[in-house]
Design a protein around this motif. Structure first.
Motif, short mmCIF file in Angstrom:
data_model
loop_
_atom_site.label_atom_id
_atom_site.label_comp_id
_atom_site.label_asym_id
_atom_site.label_seq_id
_atom_site.Cartn_x
_atom_site.Cartn_y
_atom_site.Cartn_z
N THR A 37 0.84 -1.19 0.00
CA THR A 37 0.00 0.00 0.00
C THR A 37 0.88 1.24 0.00
O THR A 37 2.02 1.21 0.47
CB THR A 37 -0.94 0.08 1.22
OG1 THR A 37 -0.14 0.10 2.41
CG2 THR A 37 -1.90 -1.10 1.27
N CYS A 38 0.33 2.32 -0.51
CA CYS A 38 1.01 3.61 -0.51
C CYS A 38 -0.01 4.67 -0.16
O CYS A 38 -1.06 4.77 -0.80
CB CYS A 38 1.62 3.89 -1.89
SG CYS A 38 2.43 5.50 -2.03
N GLU A 45 4.96 10.40 1.66
CA GLU A 45 4.42 9.10 1.30
C GLU A 45 4.76 8.08 2.38
O GLU A 45 5.75 8.20 3.08
CB GLU A 45 5.00 8.61 -0.03
CG GLU A 45 4.37 9.26 -1.23
CD GLU A 45 4.63 10.76 -1.28
OE1 GLU A 45 3.68 11.49 -1.54
OE2 GLU A 45 5.76 11.18 -1.05
N GLU A 71 1.34 10.33 -12.53
CA GLU A 71 0.34 9.59 -13.32
C GLU A 71 0.87 9.23 -14.70
O GLU A 71 0.50 8.20 -15.26
CB GLU A 71 -0.95 10.39 -13.42
CG GLU A 71 -1.63 10.50 -12.09
CD GLU A 71 -3.14 10.47 -12.19
OE1 GLU A 71 -3.68 10.09 -13.24
OE2 GLU A 71 -3.76 10.81 -11.19
N ALA A 108 1.75 9.62 -7.82
CA ALA A 108 0.50 8.89 -8.00
C ALA A 108 0.65 7.40 -7.74
O ALA A 108 -0.30 6.73 -7.34
CB ALA A 108 -0.04 9.11 -9.41
N THR A 109 1.85 6.85 -7.99
CA THR A 109 2.06 5.41 -7.83
C THR A 109 3.43 5.13 -7.23
O THR A 109 4.32 5.97 -7.24
CB THR A 109 1.98 4.65 -9.17
OG1 THR A 109 3.02 5.12 -10.03
CG2 THR A 109 0.63 4.85 -9.84
N GLU A 111 6.40 1.79 -7.15
CA GLU A 111 6.82 0.48 -7.64
C GLU A 111 8.00 0.03 -6.78
O GLU A 111 8.97 0.77 -6.64
CB GLU A 111 7.25 0.57 -9.10
CG GLU A 111 7.73 -0.73 -9.69
CD GLU A 111 8.11 -0.60 -11.16
OE1 GLU A 111 8.84 -1.48 -11.64
OE2 GLU A 111 7.72 0.39 -11.81
N LYS A 128 3.35 -2.98 -7.57
CA LYS A 128 2.97 -1.59 -7.87
C LYS A 128 1.67 -1.28 -7.14
O LYS A 128 0.80 -2.14 -7.01
CB LYS A 128 2.77 -1.42 -9.37
CG LYS A 128 4.01 -1.66 -10.18
CD LYS A 128 3.73 -1.57 -11.67
CE LYS A 128 5.00 -1.96 -12.43
NZ LYS A 128 4.77 -2.01 -13.87
N GLU A 130 -1.18 2.24 -6.24
CA GLU A 130 -1.55 3.65 -6.31
C GLU A 130 -1.34 4.27 -4.94
O GLU A 130 -1.55 3.62 -3.92
CB GLU A 130 -3.01 3.80 -6.71
CG GLU A 130 -3.29 3.43 -8.14
CD GLU A 130 -4.73 3.69 -8.54
OE1 GLU A 130 -5.40 4.52 -7.88
OE2 GLU A 130 -5.16 3.06 -9.50
N CYS A 131 -0.92 5.53 -4.92
CA CYS A 131 -0.77 6.25 -3.65
C CYS A 131 -2.05 7.03 -3.41
O CYS A 131 -2.49 7.79 -4.26
CB CYS A 131 0.44 7.19 -3.72
SG CYS A 131 2.02 6.32 -3.86
N ARG A 132 -2.63 6.81 -2.24
CA ARG A 132 -3.93 7.42 -1.92
C ARG A 132 -3.78 8.30 -0.67
O ARG A 132 -2.93 8.05 0.16
CB ARG A 132 -4.94 6.33 -1.65
CG ARG A 132 -5.08 5.35 -2.81
CD ARG A 132 -6.41 4.64 -2.75
NE ARG A 132 -6.55 3.65 -3.78
CZ ARG A 132 -6.98 3.90 -5.01
NH1 ARG A 132 -7.28 5.12 -5.37
NH2 ARG A 132 -7.09 2.93 -5.90
#
Length: 135
Positions: A37-38, A45, A71, A108-109, A111, A128, A130-132
């Motif tokens: 998770t991110c 982050e 993104e 945004a992501t 890896e 990989k 997504e960062c939320r």
């Protein structure tokens, strides 16, 4: 058959010459990324996850290279070594890992690539995420 024997001999020589563990010489994935998770909050982050040792030997010094991307896939931040909680990770054992690098609001992501002193560890699982937002 001859190719398999030749590869086994080469792997054995590499292990003997470099001092690499047998984990390096064995075929197949070494670890499984069980979860990833991110999250972010005001440009910071947090990467968290779990990794499982799929081998029959302990793996020491497991860490992760993390690349944070926009993104469109542009790398805007790199965390070169996020360390697994357990050292070593025993056969079949699951260890958590986390890192809190300073980031960029455009991220945004993430890896991640697992590694240790032998180099990149072969792996299965999702690397990989997504960062939320954290709230």
């Amino acid at each position: 058959m001859k190719n398999s024997i030749a590869l086994a001999v080469i792997a054995s020589l590499v292990t003997t010459i470099t001092g690499a563990s047998s984990v390096f010489a064995e075929g197949g994935p070494k670890v499984e990324i069980v979860s990833l998770t991110c999250t972010f909050d005001v440009g910071f982050e947090s990467v968290r996850g779990e990794i499982k040792n799929l081998t029959d030997k302990p793996i020491s010094g497991v860490g992760f290279d993390a690349k944070f991307k926009t993104e469109s896939g542009v790398v805007v931040s790199v965390s070169p070594y996020i360390v697994a909680t357990y050292n070593p990770i025993l056969p079949g054992q699951i260890s958590s890992f986390h890192g809190d690098p300073k980031g960029n609001p455009a991220i945004a992501t993430v890896e991640v690539t697992p590694n240790n002193s032998d180099g990149t560890l072969s792996f299965i699982g999702k690397n990989k995420a997504e960062c939320r937002p954290s709230h």
